[in-house]
Design a protein around this motif. Structure first.
Motif, PDB file in Angstrom:
ATOM      1  N   CYS A 130       0.829  -1.203   0.000  1.00 23.76           N
ATOM      2  CA  CYS A 130       0.000   0.000   0.000  1.00 23.76           C
ATOM      3  C   CYS A 130       0.865   1.255   0.000  1.00 23.76           C
ATOM      4  CB  CYS A 130      -0.928  -0.022   1.215  1.00 23.76           C
ATOM      5  SG  CYS A 130      -2.029   1.407   1.342  1.00 23.76           S
ATOM      6  N   THR A 131       1.862   1.289   0.864  1.00 25.64           N
ATOM      7  CA  THR A 131       2.758   2.443   0.949  1.00 25.64           C
ATOM      8  C   THR A 131       3.490   2.647  -0.375  1.00 25.64           C
ATOM      9  OG1 THR A 131       3.020   2.117   3.332  1.00 25.64           O
ATOM     10  CG2 THR A 131       4.713   3.428   2.217  1.00 25.64           C
ATOM     11  N   GLN A 132       3.968   1.570  -0.963  1.00 28.46           N
ATOM     12  CA  GLN A 132       4.665   1.631  -2.243  1.00 28.46           C
ATOM     13  C   GLN A 132       3.721   2.104  -3.349  1.00 28.46           C
ATOM     14  OE1 GLN A 132       5.283  -2.076  -4.281  1.00 28.46           O
ATOM     15  NE2 GLN A 132       7.433  -1.564  -4.637  1.00 28.46           N
ATOM     16  N   LEU A 133       2.507   1.578  -3.347  1.00 24.98           N
ATOM     17  CA  LEU A 133       1.522   1.908  -4.371  1.00 24.98           C
ATOM     18  C   LEU A 133       1.220   3.406  -4.400  1.00 24.98           C
ATOM     19  CD1 LEU A 133      -0.347   0.534  -6.472  1.00 24.98           C
ATOM     20  CD2 LEU A 133      -2.075   0.409  -4.679  1.00 24.98           C
ATOM     21  N   LYS A 134       1.244   4.048  -3.240  1.00 22.67           N
ATOM     22  CA  LYS A 134       0.930   5.473  -3.155  1.00 22.67           C
ATOM     23  C   LYS A 134       2.133   6.377  -3.395  1.00 22.67           C
ATOM     24  CE  LYS A 134      -0.938   6.108   0.834  1.00 22.67           C
ATOM     25  NZ  LYS A 134      -1.732   6.496   2.003  1.00 22.67           N
ATOM     26  N   ASP A 135       3.322   5.815  -3.500  1.00 20.75           N
ATOM     27  CA  ASP A 135       4.551   6.599  -3.641  1.00 20.75           C
ATOM     28  C   ASP A 135       4.872   6.818  -5.125  1.00 20.75           C
ATOM     29  OD1 ASP A 135       7.112   7.657  -3.683  1.00 20.75           O
ATOM     30  OD2 ASP A 135       7.992   6.092  -2.418  1.00 20.75           O
ATOM     31  N   PRO A 136       4.688   8.048  -5.651  1.00 17.56           N
ATOM     32  CA  PRO A 136       4.943   8.298  -7.073  1.00 17.56           C
ATOM     33  C   PRO A 136       6.359   7.952  -7.525  1.00 17.56           C
ATOM     34  CG  PRO A 136       3.774  10.142  -6.098  1.00 17.56           C
ATOM     35  CD  PRO A 136       4.179   9.232  -4.963  1.00 17.56           C
ATOM     36  N   GLU A 137       7.317   7.963  -6.602  1.00 20.62           N
ATOM     37  CA  GLU A 137       8.687   7.604  -6.972  1.00 20.62           C
ATOM     38  C   GLU A 137       8.837   6.098  -7.186  1.00 20.62           C
ATOM     39  OE1 GLU A 137      11.801   9.372  -4.711  1.00 20.62           O
ATOM     40  OE2 GLU A 137      10.832  11.344  -4.719  1.00 20.62           O
ATOM     41  N   ARG A 138       7.871   5.321  -6.695  1.00 23.63           N
ATOM     42  CA  ARG A 138       7.947   3.860  -6.846  1.00 23.63           C
ATOM     43  C   ARG A 138       6.750   3.283  -7.594  1.00 23.63           C
ATOM     44  NH1 ARG A 138       8.718   1.293  -1.179  1.00 23.63           N
ATOM     45  NH2 ARG A 138       7.234   2.889  -0.563  1.00 23.63           N
ATOM     46  N   ASN A 139       5.834   4.109  -8.068  1.00 23.02           N
ATOM     47  CA  ASN A 139       4.631   3.589  -8.736  1.00 23.02           C
ATOM     48  C   ASN A 139       4.495   4.070 -10.177  1.00 23.02           C
ATOM     49  OD1 ASN A 139       3.501   6.161  -8.809  1.00 23.02           O
ATOM     50  ND2 ASN A 139       2.013   5.786  -7.199  1.00 23.02           N
ATOM     51  N   GLY A 140       5.585   4.513 -10.752  1.00 23.75           N
ATOM     52  CA  GLY A 140       5.529   4.994 -12.134  1.00 23.75           C
ATOM     53  C   GLY A 140       5.027   6.417 -12.267  1.00 23.75           C
ATOM     54  N   GLY A 141       5.110   7.196 -11.184  1.00 21.22           N
ATOM     55  CA  GLY A 141       4.703   8.599 -11.227  1.00 21.22           C
ATOM     56  C   GLY A 141       3.200   8.810 -11.147  1.00 21.22           C
ATOM     57  N   ARG A 142       2.464   7.822 -10.649  1.00 25.38           N
ATOM     58  CA  ARG A 142       0.997   7.922 -10.610  1.00 25.38           C
ATOM     59  C   ARG A 142       0.510   8.629  -9.346  1.00 25.38           C
ATOM     60  NH1 ARG A 142       1.789   2.526 -12.715  1.00 25.38           N
ATOM     61  NH2 ARG A 142       0.701   2.288 -14.705  1.00 25.38           N
ATOM     62  N   ASP A 143      -0.484   9.507  -9.532  1.00 26.48           N
ATOM     63  CA  ASP A 143      -1.222  10.030  -8.387  1.00 26.48           C
ATOM     64  C   ASP A 143      -2.378   9.060  -8.120  1.00 26.48           C
ATOM     65  OD1 ASP A 143      -3.181  10.576 -10.334  1.00 26.48           O
ATOM     66  OD2 ASP A 143      -2.945  12.743 -10.188  1.00 26.48           O
ATOM     67  N   LEU A 144      -3.201   9.354  -7.125  1.00 23.72           N
ATOM     68  CA  LEU A 144      -4.283   8.440  -6.763  1.00 23.72           C
ATOM     69  C   LEU A 144      -5.270   8.225  -7.909  1.00 23.72           C
ATOM     70  CD1 LEU A 144      -4.943   9.481  -3.059  1.00 23.72           C
ATOM     71  CD2 LEU A 144      -3.808   7.404  -3.882  1.00 23.72           C
ATOM     72  N   GLU A 145      -5.560   9.266  -8.671  1.00 21.18           N
ATOM     73  CA  GLU A 145      -6.489   9.109  -9.797  1.00 21.18           C
ATOM     74  C   GLU A 145      -5.909   8.190 -10.869  1.00 21.18           C
ATOM     75  OE1 GLU A 145      -9.710   9.879  -9.908  1.00 21.18           O
ATOM     76  OE2 GLU A 145      -9.322  10.472  -7.831  1.00 21.18           O
ATOM     77  N   ALA A 146      -4.624   8.305 -11.115  1.00 17.96           N
ATOM     78  CA  ALA A 146      -3.977   7.430 -12.096  1.00 17.96           C
ATOM     79  C   ALA A 146      -3.915   5.992 -11.579  1.00 17.96           C
ATOM     80  CB  ALA A 146      -2.589   7.950 -12.433  1.00 17.96           C
ATOM     81  N   ILE A 147      -3.770   5.819 -10.271  1.00 18.48           N
ATOM     82  CA  ILE A 147      -3.816   4.471  -9.688  1.00 18.48           C
ATOM     83  C   ILE A 147      -5.199   3.873  -9.919  1.00 18.48           C
ATOM     84  CG2 ILE A 147      -3.827   3.187  -7.513  1.00 18.48           C
ATOM     85  CD1 ILE A 147      -1.591   5.144  -6.580  1.00 18.48           C
TER      86      ILE A 147
END
Length: 193
Positions: A130-147
């Motif tokens: 969850c923490t990784q998923l929300k981190d733009p530096e580790r999730n491909g630069g995604r914000d919550l809407e992009a997730i």
């Protein structure tokens, strides 16, 4: 022309799990607690072999419901599409391909590739994911809407519910997973402990 012979052992499909809907969490009055519970429900998909196989922490994907190391032994390569000269698409086509002489199939989707190493989930706790998923530096630069868009609409994510013969689909449906993701975001995108 050389033929590549694959020897695969098919594990019995993992029993399907049901996913609850966001409405099933409406009785949790504390918004943070509800958000955490929603992510735990999303975790039934995120930690399912359909997702984890393509989210390795290292350089080698796993396969099947039992998450065995990929055969033939392939590595992620420089761009997460396989090693130079043997990209993922050398075997994985635009759609699932049933074996001709035995049960099972080779998974396929366009595009077919691994998640970047920064998005490796195997071996992590749900809280760490969850923490990784929300981190733009580790999730491909995604914000919550992009997730949300990725979880609810991306075709490669959607493949997890249509994995081909010999594999159990991810729990629920992509539509329901998208609804859970939306509800999780709308309640603060809290991570479980």
């Amino acid at each position: 022309m050389r033929a590549i012979v694959l020897s695969l052992t098919l594990a019995a499909p993992v029993a399907a799990q049901d996913l609850q809907s966001p409405q099933d969490f409406a009785n949790i009055e504390d918004e943070t607690a509800r958000s955490e519970a929603l992510f735990e429900e999303m975790g039934k998909v995120i930690t399912h072999p359909r997702c984890l196989n393509c989210h390795p922490v290292g350089d080698r994907p796993t396969q099947g419901d039992d998450m065995t190391p990929h055969m033939p032994p392939i590595t992620r390569g420089p761009d997460d599409h396989g090693p130079d000269g043997l990209n993922c698409t050398a075997c994985h086509g635009d759609e699932n391909q049933a074996f001709n002489s035995s049960p099972g199939s080779i998974p396929g989707h366009d595009p077919w590739h691994l998640a970047p190493v920064s998005m490796g989930w195997q071996g992590l706790t749900l809280s760490e994911i969850c923490t990784q998923l929300k981190d733009p530096e580790r999730n491909g630069g995604r914000d919550l809407e992009a997730i949300h868009e990725h979880m609810a609409e991306d075709g490669l994510v959607g493949w997890g519910w249509h994995p081909g013969e010999g594999r159990a689909p991810a729990p629920g449906s992509q539509e329901l997973f998208g609804q859970l993701t939306r509800a999780w975001i709308d309640t603060g995108a809290a991570c479980p402990d």
